[in-house]
Design an enzyme around this catalytic site. Structure first.
Site, PDB file in Angstrom:
ATOM      1  N   ASP A 181       6.639   4.580   6.762  1.00  0.00           N
ATOM      2  CA  ASP A 181       5.441   4.173   6.021  1.00  0.00           C
ATOM      3  C   ASP A 181       5.572   2.745   5.519  1.00  0.00           C
ATOM      4  O   ASP A 181       6.662   2.160   5.520  1.00  0.00           O
ATOM      5  CB  ASP A 181       5.184   5.125   4.853  1.00  0.00           C
ATOM      6  CG  ASP A 181       6.305   5.105   3.821  1.00  0.00           C
ATOM      7  OD1 ASP A 181       7.479   5.238   4.236  1.00  0.00           O
ATOM      8  OD2 ASP A 181       6.032   4.969   2.618  1.00  0.00           O
TER       9      ASP A 181
ATOM     10  N   ASP B 173       8.889  -4.046   6.281  1.00  0.00           N
ATOM     11  CA  ASP B 173       9.480  -3.085   5.354  1.00  0.00           C
ATOM     12  C   ASP B 173       8.745  -1.766   5.547  1.00  0.00           C
ATOM     13  O   ASP B 173       7.676  -1.567   5.011  1.00  0.00           O
ATOM     14  CB  ASP B 173       9.330  -3.585   3.917  1.00  0.00           C
ATOM     15  CG  ASP B 173       9.775  -2.567   2.880  1.00  0.00           C
ATOM     16  OD1 ASP B 173      10.501  -1.622   3.232  1.00  0.00           O
ATOM     17  OD2 ASP B 173       9.364  -2.717   1.702  1.00  0.00           O
TER      18      ASP B 173
ATOM     19  N   GLU C 272       8.150   6.798   1.612  1.00  0.00           N
ATOM     20  CA  GLU C 272       9.186   6.158   0.799  1.00  0.00           C
ATOM     21  C   GLU C 272       8.574   5.285  -0.280  1.00  0.00           C
ATOM     22  O   GLU C 272       9.072   5.230  -1.409  1.00  0.00           O
ATOM     23  CB  GLU C 272      10.099   5.321   1.702  1.00  0.00           C
ATOM     24  CG  GLU C 272      11.341   4.757   1.010  1.00  0.00           C
ATOM     25  CD  GLU C 272      11.131   3.400   0.358  1.00  0.00           C
ATOM     26  OE1 GLU C 272      12.033   2.943  -0.367  1.00  0.00           O
ATOM     27  OE2 GLU C 272      10.065   2.774   0.569  1.00  0.00           O
ATOM     28  N   GLU C 273       7.491   4.615   0.054  1.00  0.00           N
ATOM     29  CA  GLU C 273       6.909   3.626  -0.845  1.00  0.00           C
ATOM     30  C   GLU C 273       6.167   4.229  -2.031  1.00  0.00           C
ATOM     31  O   GLU C 273       5.849   3.524  -2.984  1.00  0.00           O
ATOM     32  CB  GLU C 273       5.968   2.703  -0.066  1.00  0.00           C
ATOM     33  CG  GLU C 273       6.626   1.909   1.057  1.00  0.00           C
ATOM     34  CD  GLU C 273       7.549   0.815   0.564  1.00  0.00           C
ATOM     35  OE1 GLU C 273       7.766   0.724  -0.666  1.00  0.00           O
ATOM     36  OE2 GLU C 273       8.055   0.055   1.401  1.00  0.00           O
TER      37      GLU C 273
ATOM     38  N   ASP D  28      17.077  -0.692   5.248  1.00  0.00           N
ATOM     39  CA  ASP D  28      15.923  -1.023   4.416  1.00  0.00           C
ATOM     40  C   ASP D  28      16.221  -2.159   3.449  1.00  0.00           C
ATOM     41  O   ASP D  28      15.675  -2.211   2.350  1.00  0.00           O
ATOM     42  CB  ASP D  28      15.470   0.227   3.652  1.00  0.00           C
ATOM     43  CG  ASP D  28      14.089   0.078   3.033  1.00  0.00           C
ATOM     44  OD1 ASP D  28      13.374  -0.859   3.425  1.00  0.00           O
ATOM     45  OD2 ASP D  28      13.730   0.900   2.169  1.00  0.00           O
TER      46      ASP D  28
ATOM     47  N   HIS E 167       5.574  -6.266   0.231  1.00  0.00           N
ATOM     48  CA  HIS E 167       4.587  -5.578  -0.595  1.00  0.00           C
ATOM     49  C   HIS E 167       3.417  -6.488  -0.961  1.00  0.00           C
ATOM     50  O   HIS E 167       2.721  -6.252  -1.948  1.00  0.00           O
ATOM     51  CB  HIS E 167       5.210  -4.992  -1.876  1.00  0.00           C
ATOM     52  CG  HIS E 167       6.178  -3.888  -1.626  1.00  0.00           C
ATOM     53  ND1 HIS E 167       6.726  -3.134  -2.641  1.00  0.00           N
ATOM     54  CD2 HIS E 167       6.713  -3.401  -0.485  1.00  0.00           C
ATOM     55  CE1 HIS E 167       7.549  -2.236  -2.132  1.00  0.00           C
ATOM     56  NE2 HIS E 167       7.554  -2.388  -0.818  1.00  0.00           N
TER      57      HIS E 167
END
Length: 480
Positions: free
Chosen positions: A76, A113, A143-144, A167, A454
């Site tokens: 994700d 990412d 995960e996020e 990661d 992000h």
């Protein structure tokens, strides 16, 4: 496979998954794609109920007795876009571009990412010429937004003794510890009414901020738009201006780069509001001269439907936003430059008669997480708000001796002639959950150079991605 051809394949795999929408919580299509890819490669693969993918790759000849290695990343991505970009993350493929050796997406986050980790694992699964121990490639979901995939993953059928997490975001920096964290959600009930004449409704927007990752970039001195909006609202006379709504931030784990309020006032008061916006913009730009060169406060017309939050509710909201901690709280006394605890105001949303504020609290020490949450709970008790915690995840503690760390250090020296840096990170990695489920694991985390993670400024250094691939291959070759 030759190095250049391998990198071409990796970039193509990354492009392939970038065509599939994969925001956190929307991973079914990409998970199915990866399951099908494993089948095409003749690799044993499992898709569990959380849509995690586990690919089991047999050991190369001569590596049958080597310890099993888990390669791990998540499928994700954080989905954000610029204000002017038209993009539906539920349906539209990312528009990738390459310039000056960097890969980015047009107007949106890139998803390197952690899409580059997925591409690495796909390349390993497809290449029969690589030399490596038995591999378990674990690609998790969500995960996020709370590490739900890692939380739900059943590890009974995993045999790995070593975990290489893919990661990380800085080449030559190997992570040996990470922070734990928890989502802090505050809900403030408010009443609505009228009383400002409804002659004019304006929207105030704080925008143009850098934003960024609320873990790895929380110490950069950047402004938080929600925090700034609290300061702006504190300057407004509640007898003159009424607040109808407040909405800001894009993700709980991203520093809020934008926040909007809708204000109701008389027509005669609009000029005073415009003056206040200009004055506050000047003040904020002076305070964040270097960190936020694009900071702006804009005022525009808004629709005049709906009542305003009553004065008591507005007072409570302003008090909360002014008192709640935000940013770095403590620094590590043992590791220079390492943030020990922090809180990030990530989201604020108006939902009818309720304001909801979501923050991300991080620390490698549970006691410091509890301290921050305790302070927020105390503020809530003073204004009559409710607080709840969700998605609590453990930290990954440093160990002094690590076989995989020594092997990777040797491989890095051999390839680069330089000494790698061993660091801890003030961000959450899934390593904490894997260590909790499989205490025997020897863990390290690595990855290529990325920036703007992000955010819509995210980009991947292509040359670094190639060198990181070479390091991964060399490390696997050296495990015996």
């Amino acid at each position: 496979m030759e190095d250049k051809k391998a990198m071409e394949a990796i970039i193509q795999y990354f492009k392939d998954i970038s065509k599939i929408p994969r925001c956190s919580g929307n991973e079914k299509a990409v998970s199915d794609f990866l399951l099908g890819f494993a089948g095409q490669c003749g690799i044993e693969a499992i898709q569990d109920q959380y849509l995690n993918i586990i690919m089991k790759i047999p050991a190369s000849e001569g590596y049958e007795s080597a310890p099993t290695v888990m390669l791990q990343g998540h499928m994700d991505m954080v989905c954000v876009k610029t204000e002017e970009t038209i993009h539906d993350f539920e349906t539209d493929p990312l528009q990738l571009q390459e310039k000056d050796g960097f890969i980015s997406a047009v107007g949106t986050s890139l998803g390197a990412d952690n899409g580059i980790a997925v591409a690495y694992m796909m390349a390993i699964a497809a290449d029969r010429e690589l030399r490596h121990p038995e591999l378990e490639c674990v690609i998790t979901t969500s995960e996020e937004t709370g590490m739900d995939g890692a939380i739900g993953l059943e590890t009974e059928n995993l045999n790995a003794q070593i975990l290489i997490n893919l990661d990380s975001e800085e080449e030559g920096v190997f992570l040996a510890s990470s922070a734990g964290g928890v989502n802090n959600i505050v809900k403030l009930d408010v009443k609505r009414g009228n009383g400002y004449g409804h002659e004019c409704c304006s929207q105030i927007t704080i925008k143009g901020l850098m934003g960024g990752h609320s873990g790895s970039e929380i110490d950069k001195g950047r402004a938080n738009a929600i925090n700034l909006m609290g300061r702006f609202m504190a300057e407004l006379d509640p007898d003159v201006f009424g607040i109808r709504s407040i909405n800001g931030g894009t993700k709980r784990n991203a520093i809020a780069d934008r926040c909007c309020i809708e204000i109701v006032s008389s027509l005669e008061s609009v000029k005073a509001l415009e003056d206040k916006a200009r004055n506050m913009e000047e003040r904020f730009r002076k305070e964040f001269k270097s960190a936020e060169p694009e900071l702006k406060i804009e005022i525009s017309k808004a629709s005049s439907n709906g009542g305003t939050i009553d004065k008591k509710g507005m007072e409570k909201l302003v008090r909360f936003l002014r008192l709640v901690p935000n940013g770095v709280q403590t620094m590590s006394p043992d590791v220079p430059g390492l943030v020990d605890s922090s809180i990030n105001l990530g989201l604020i949303r108006t939902r009818d008669n309720q304001i909801e504020i979501t923050s991300s609290v991080r620390s490698s020490l549970k006691s410091l997480k509890d301290e921050i949450n305790g302070r927020v709970a105390l503020i809530c008790s003073l204004i009559g708000a409710e607080m709840e915690l969700e998605a609590d995840y453990p930290g990954w503690e440093f160990v002094s001796k690590s076989y995989i760390r020594d092997v990777m250090k040797d491989a890095y020296r051999e390839l680069s002639g330089k000494e790698p840096s061993i660091e801890a990170i003030h961000a959450g990695l899934e390593c904490g959950f894997f260590k909790e489920k499989m205490p025997h694991l020897d863990i390290i985390s690595m990855g290529p150079d990325m920036s703007g993670v992000h955010s819509a400024r995210e980009r991947l250094d292509k040359a670094s991605a190639e060198r990181t691939w070479d390091l991964l291959v060399k490390t696997l070759e050296k495990i015996t």
